[in-house]
Design a protein around this motif. Structure first.
Motif, PDB file in Angstrom:
ATOM      1  N   LEU A  53      62.289 113.837 -16.603  1.00  0.00           N
ATOM      2  CA  LEU A  53      62.939 113.780 -17.915  1.00  0.00           C
ATOM      3  C   LEU A  53      62.936 112.363 -18.455  1.00  0.00           C
ATOM      4  O   LEU A  53      63.005 111.392 -17.700  1.00  0.00           O
ATOM      5  N   ILE A  54      62.887 112.247 -19.776  1.00  0.00           N
ATOM      6  CA  ILE A  54      63.262 111.033 -20.503  1.00  0.00           C
ATOM      7  C   ILE A  54      64.302 111.473 -21.524  1.00  0.00           C
ATOM      8  O   ILE A  54      64.060 112.396 -22.305  1.00  0.00           O
ATOM      9  N   VAL A  55      65.470 110.836 -21.506  1.00  0.00           N
ATOM     10  CA  VAL A  55      66.583 111.250 -22.360  1.00  0.00           C
ATOM     11  C   VAL A  55      66.788 110.247 -23.489  1.00  0.00           C
ATOM     12  O   VAL A  55      66.810 109.032 -23.267  1.00  0.00           O
ATOM     13  N   ASP A  56      66.953 110.768 -24.682  1.00  0.00           N
ATOM     14  CA  ASP A  56      67.272 109.960 -25.861  1.00  0.00           C
ATOM     15  C   ASP A  56      68.753 110.130 -26.176  1.00  0.00           C
ATOM     16  O   ASP A  56      69.179 111.162 -26.680  1.00  0.00           O
TER      17      ASP A  56
ATOM     18  N   PHE B  21      77.963 106.145 -25.563  1.00  0.00           N
ATOM     19  CA  PHE B  21      78.894 105.932 -24.458  1.00  0.00           C
ATOM     20  C   PHE B  21      78.632 106.841 -23.255  1.00  0.00           C
ATOM     21  O   PHE B  21      79.351 106.775 -22.266  1.00  0.00           O
ATOM     22  N   GLN B  22      77.630 107.695 -23.330  1.00  0.00           N
ATOM     23  CA  GLN B  22      77.288 108.587 -22.225  1.00  0.00           C
ATOM     24  C   GLN B  22      76.358 107.847 -21.267  1.00  0.00           C
ATOM     25  O   GLN B  22      75.205 107.585 -21.575  1.00  0.00           O
ATOM     26  N   HIS B  23      76.856 107.525 -20.104  1.00  0.00           N
ATOM     27  CA  HIS B  23      76.095 106.699 -19.167  1.00  0.00           C
ATOM     28  C   HIS B  23      74.860 107.439 -18.651  1.00  0.00           C
ATOM     29  O   HIS B  23      74.881 108.671 -18.505  1.00  0.00           O
ATOM     30  N   PRO B  24      73.791 106.719 -18.370  1.00  0.00           N
ATOM     31  CA  PRO B  24      72.565 107.368 -17.890  1.00  0.00           C
ATOM     32  C   PRO B  24      72.728 107.925 -16.487  1.00  0.00           C
ATOM     33  O   PRO B  24      73.479 107.378 -15.672  1.00  0.00           O
ATOM     34  N   LEU B  25      72.031 109.015 -16.227  1.00  0.00           N
ATOM     35  CA  LEU B  25      71.998 109.562 -14.873  1.00  0.00           C
ATOM     36  C   LEU B  25      71.099 108.694 -14.000  1.00  0.00           C
ATOM     37  O   LEU B  25      70.056 108.215 -14.454  1.00  0.00           O
ATOM     38  N   PRO B  26      71.467 108.481 -12.741  1.00  0.00           N
ATOM     39  CA  PRO B  26      70.606 107.710 -11.839  1.00  0.00           C
ATOM     40  C   PRO B  26      69.214 108.320 -11.755  1.00  0.00           C
ATOM     41  O   PRO B  26      69.056 109.530 -11.581  1.00  0.00           O
ATOM     42  N   GLY B  27      68.213 107.481 -11.926  1.00  0.00           N
ATOM     43  CA  GLY B  27      66.837 107.934 -11.795  1.00  0.00           C
ATOM     44  C   GLY B  27      66.277 108.660 -12.997  1.00  0.00           C
ATOM     45  O   GLY B  27      65.120 109.090 -12.972  1.00  0.00           O
ATOM     46  N   VAL B  28      67.065 108.806 -14.080  1.00  0.00           N
ATOM     47  CA  VAL B  28      66.587 109.484 -15.289  1.00  0.00           C
ATOM     48  C   VAL B  28      66.412 108.441 -16.392  1.00  0.00           C
ATOM     49  O   VAL B  28      67.401 107.885 -16.873  1.00  0.00           O
ATOM     50  N   PRO B  29      65.200 108.137 -16.801  1.00  0.00           N
ATOM     51  CA  PRO B  29      64.989 107.181 -17.889  1.00  0.00           C
ATOM     52  C   PRO B  29      65.753 107.604 -19.142  1.00  0.00           C
ATOM     53  O   PRO B  29      65.649 108.755 -19.587  1.00  0.00           O
ATOM     54  N   THR B  30      66.526 106.675 -19.702  1.00  0.00           N
ATOM     55  CA  THR B  30      67.419 106.995 -20.820  1.00  0.00           C
ATOM     56  C   THR B  30      67.408 105.840 -21.810  1.00  0.00           C
ATOM     57  O   THR B  30      67.470 104.676 -21.414  1.00  0.00           O
ATOM     58  N   LEU B  31      67.342 106.156 -23.096  1.00  0.00           N
ATOM     59  CA  LEU B  31      67.337 105.108 -24.110  1.00  0.00           C
ATOM     60  C   LEU B  31      68.507 105.272 -25.074  1.00  0.00           C
ATOM     61  O   LEU B  31      69.022 106.378 -25.285  1.00  0.00           O
ATOM     62  N   TYR B  32      68.930 104.143 -25.634  1.00  0.00           N
ATOM     63  CA  TYR B  32      70.063 104.073 -26.555  1.00  0.00           C
ATOM     64  C   TYR B  32      69.698 103.209 -27.757  1.00  0.00           C
ATOM     65  O   TYR B  32      68.936 102.248 -27.618  1.00  0.00           O
ATOM     66  N   SER B  33      70.271 103.534 -28.905  1.00  0.00           N
ATOM     67  CA  SER B  33      70.114 102.709 -30.099  1.00  0.00           C
ATOM     68  C   SER B  33      71.462 102.095 -30.453  1.00  0.00           C
ATOM     69  O   SER B  33      72.443 102.818 -30.659  1.00  0.00           O
ATOM     70  N   CYS B  34      71.511 100.775 -30.528  1.00  0.00           N
ATOM     71  CA  CYS B  34      72.773 100.081 -30.822  1.00  0.00           C
ATOM     72  C   CYS B  34      73.148 100.181 -32.297  1.00  0.00           C
ATOM     73  O   CYS B  34      74.326 100.333 -32.649  1.00  0.00           O
ATOM     74  N   ARG B  35      72.157 100.082 -33.179  1.00  0.00           N
ATOM     75  CA  ARG B  35      72.460 100.025 -34.615  1.00  0.00           C
ATOM     76  C   ARG B  35      72.923 101.364 -35.174  1.00  0.00           C
ATOM     77  O   ARG B  35      73.421 101.411 -36.303  1.00  0.00           O
ATOM     78  N   LYS B  36      72.765 102.446 -34.426  1.00  0.00           N
ATOM     79  CA  LYS B  36      73.268 103.733 -34.886  1.00  0.00           C
ATOM     80  C   LYS B  36      74.786 103.841 -34.715  1.00  0.00           C
ATOM     81  O   LYS B  36      75.425 104.691 -35.342  1.00  0.00           O
ATOM     82  N   TYR B  37      75.354 103.003 -33.864  1.00  0.00           N
ATOM     83  CA  TYR B  37      76.778 103.070 -33.555  1.00  0.00           C
ATOM     84  C   TYR B  37      77.587 101.896 -34.090  1.00  0.00           C
ATOM     85  O   TYR B  37      78.799 102.006 -34.283  1.00  0.00           O
ATOM     86  N   PHE B  38      76.920 100.765 -34.340  1.00  0.00           N
ATOM     87  CA  PHE B  38      77.645  99.550 -34.707  1.00  0.00           C
ATOM     88  C   PHE B  38      76.925  98.834 -35.849  1.00  0.00           C
ATOM     89  O   PHE B  38      75.749  99.102 -36.107  1.00  0.00           O
ATOM     90  N   GLY B  39      77.615  97.928 -36.521  1.00  0.00           N
ATOM     91  CA  GLY B  39      77.045  97.189 -37.631  1.00  0.00           C
ATOM     92  C   GLY B  39      76.101  96.109 -37.154  1.00  0.00           C
ATOM     93  O   GLY B  39      76.428  94.915 -37.200  1.00  0.00           O
ATOM     94  N   LEU B  40      74.924  96.512 -36.718  1.00  0.00           N
ATOM     95  CA  LEU B  40      73.937  95.614 -36.136  1.00  0.00           C
ATOM     96  C   LEU B  40      72.588  95.791 -36.826  1.00  0.00           C
ATOM     97  O   LEU B  40      72.278  96.865 -37.334  1.00  0.00           O
ATOM     98  N   PRO B  41      71.753  94.769 -36.822  1.00  0.00           N
ATOM     99  CA  PRO B  41      70.460  94.882 -37.491  1.00  0.00           C
ATOM    100  C   PRO B  41      69.418  95.655 -36.703  1.00  0.00           C
ATOM    101  O   PRO B  41      68.451  96.162 -37.281  1.00  0.00           O
ATOM    102  N   ASP B  42      69.571  95.773 -35.395  1.00  0.00           N
ATOM    103  CA  ASP B  42      68.573  96.389 -34.524  1.00  0.00           C
ATOM    104  C   ASP B  42      69.177  96.486 -33.125  1.00  0.00           C
ATOM    105  O   ASP B  42      70.383  96.354 -32.957  1.00  0.00           O
ATOM    106  N   GLY B  43      68.355  96.667 -32.121  1.00  0.00           N
ATOM    107  CA  GLY B  43      68.835  96.662 -30.741  1.00  0.00           C
ATOM    108  C   GLY B  43      68.794  98.017 -30.076  1.00  0.00           C
ATOM    109  O   GLY B  43      69.147  99.034 -30.680  1.00  0.00           O
ATOM    110  N   ALA B  44      68.356  98.029 -28.820  1.00  0.00           N
ATOM    111  CA  ALA B  44      68.295  99.249 -28.027  1.00  0.00           C
ATOM    112  C   ALA B  44      68.444  98.886 -26.558  1.00  0.00           C
ATOM    113  O   ALA B  44      68.217  97.738 -26.157  1.00  0.00           O
TER     114      ALA B  44
END
Length: 330
Positions: free
Chosen positions: A118-121, A127-150
């Protein structure tokens, strides 16, 4: 040579990032591209309920892309899971988008047992922590007033990660700083221009500026406010929609399902309540009788983020219930 003296820059913030142990990258879509490279993925199974920014990025990828259908529970449709090819062999991965945070880690564990790789988006579930051994990505600017970041969680940190170029973010802050002091409408065009520029961005490390801003966020307060606002809206609006939505930790939005969602969105905007459309491409391209179209077109993602209070939630509910009564009279 380091500059010494002159005018002062932004202060170095002393807090802590929420995911200091994860790989800091510039964007969610480039985080996915980086994961595909480092995991040596040759075939990626993607949902038919997906934004075009991801599919456009995958055109630049050398692997094979196969589309699978999403069910009403936001998981891969049952028929796909029962097929012989559903179990991901070496080099094949199932890309799972955690829509509105509705896919819990328990569900992901079960899915991994069924499908293997699996790869999880978690763009919609910061705030949902990644499962051990499961590649997981997050976007910072979707949750906070930021220009970019993941952020990206991989089983192992690549040895060459530090050789990636560093992103630079200061030119992307105009619409964020502008909205802090003035109305969003004055900077909406600037926001769109910035968002469109991301399509051409290569994989980079997260900028120093974005990492500094992330150290200044009160994450506990942000998550708690989102949860309180979700509960308020659910109490006021839960009886008006036919399906129930799970509240994840620090939820992204309050999903409100209605067959009249497109009309309600327009009427809400007339009342200065702005609701985004996340999957315009699905609405335009998917068959009208498909699950993907239904989920994309008929769910209103109502804002519940840390900027808002009980009074704001009550206003949203009051306006929306009034509109629903008008629609029922048609």
């Amino acid at each position: 040579m380091k500059e010494i003296g002159g005018y002062l820059q932004m202060e170095q913030l002393s807090g802590k990032e929420y995911y200091p142990e994860l790989l800091p990258l510039n964007l969610g879509r480039t985080a996915l591209l980086y994961a595909l490279e480092k995991l040596q993925v040759r075939r990626l199974y993607i949902p038919n309920f997906i934004c075009d920014s991801i599919t456009a990025m995958l055109f630049k990828w050398a692997g094979t892309v196969t589309v699978y259908p999403v069910g009403n529970d936001f998981l891969p449709a049952e028929g796909f899971l029962q097929s012989e090819e559903a179990y991901m062999k070496d080099g094949s991965y199932l890309f799972v988008i955690n829509y509105y945070g509705q896919i819990t880690n328990k569900m992901l564990r079960s899915l991994k047992e069924q499908c293997g790789n699996l790869i999880v988006d978690n763009t919609h579930s910061f705030f949902q922590h990644p499962l051990p051994g499961v590649p997981t990505l997050y976007s910072c600017r979707k949750y906070f007033g930021l220009p970019d970041g993941a952020y990206l969680s991989l089983p192992e940190k690549p040895e060459d990660f530090s050789s990636l170029p560093m992103d630079c973010s200061n030119h992307r802050l105009k619409h964020i700083l502008g909205r802090y002091e003035q109305s969003a409408s004055l900077y909406y065009g600037q926001m769109l221009d910035t968002a469109h520029s991301f399509y051409e961005e290569p994989v980079k490390q997260m900028s120093l500026l974005t990492r500094n801003l992330l150290r200044g966020i009160n994450y506990q307060k942000s998550a708690a406010q989102r949860e309180e606002n979700f509960r308020i809206l659910d109490g006021l609006l839960g009886a008006y929609q036919p399906r129930e939505f799970y509240m994840s930790e620090g939820p992204f939005v309050y999903p409100f399902y209605s067959p009249d969602a497109p009309l309600l969105k327009k009427r809400l905007a007339e009342n200065k309540i702005f609701v985004p459309t996340y999957w315009n491409n699905v609405i335009e391209e998917a068959p009208r009788d498909s699950v993907a179209y239904d989920l994309a077109a008929h769910i209103l993602p109502l804002p519940i983020d840390q900027r808002y209070s009980r009074e704001d939630m009550e206003r949203i509910a009051w306006v929306l219930t009034g509109l629903l009564k008008e629609v029922d009279k048609r």
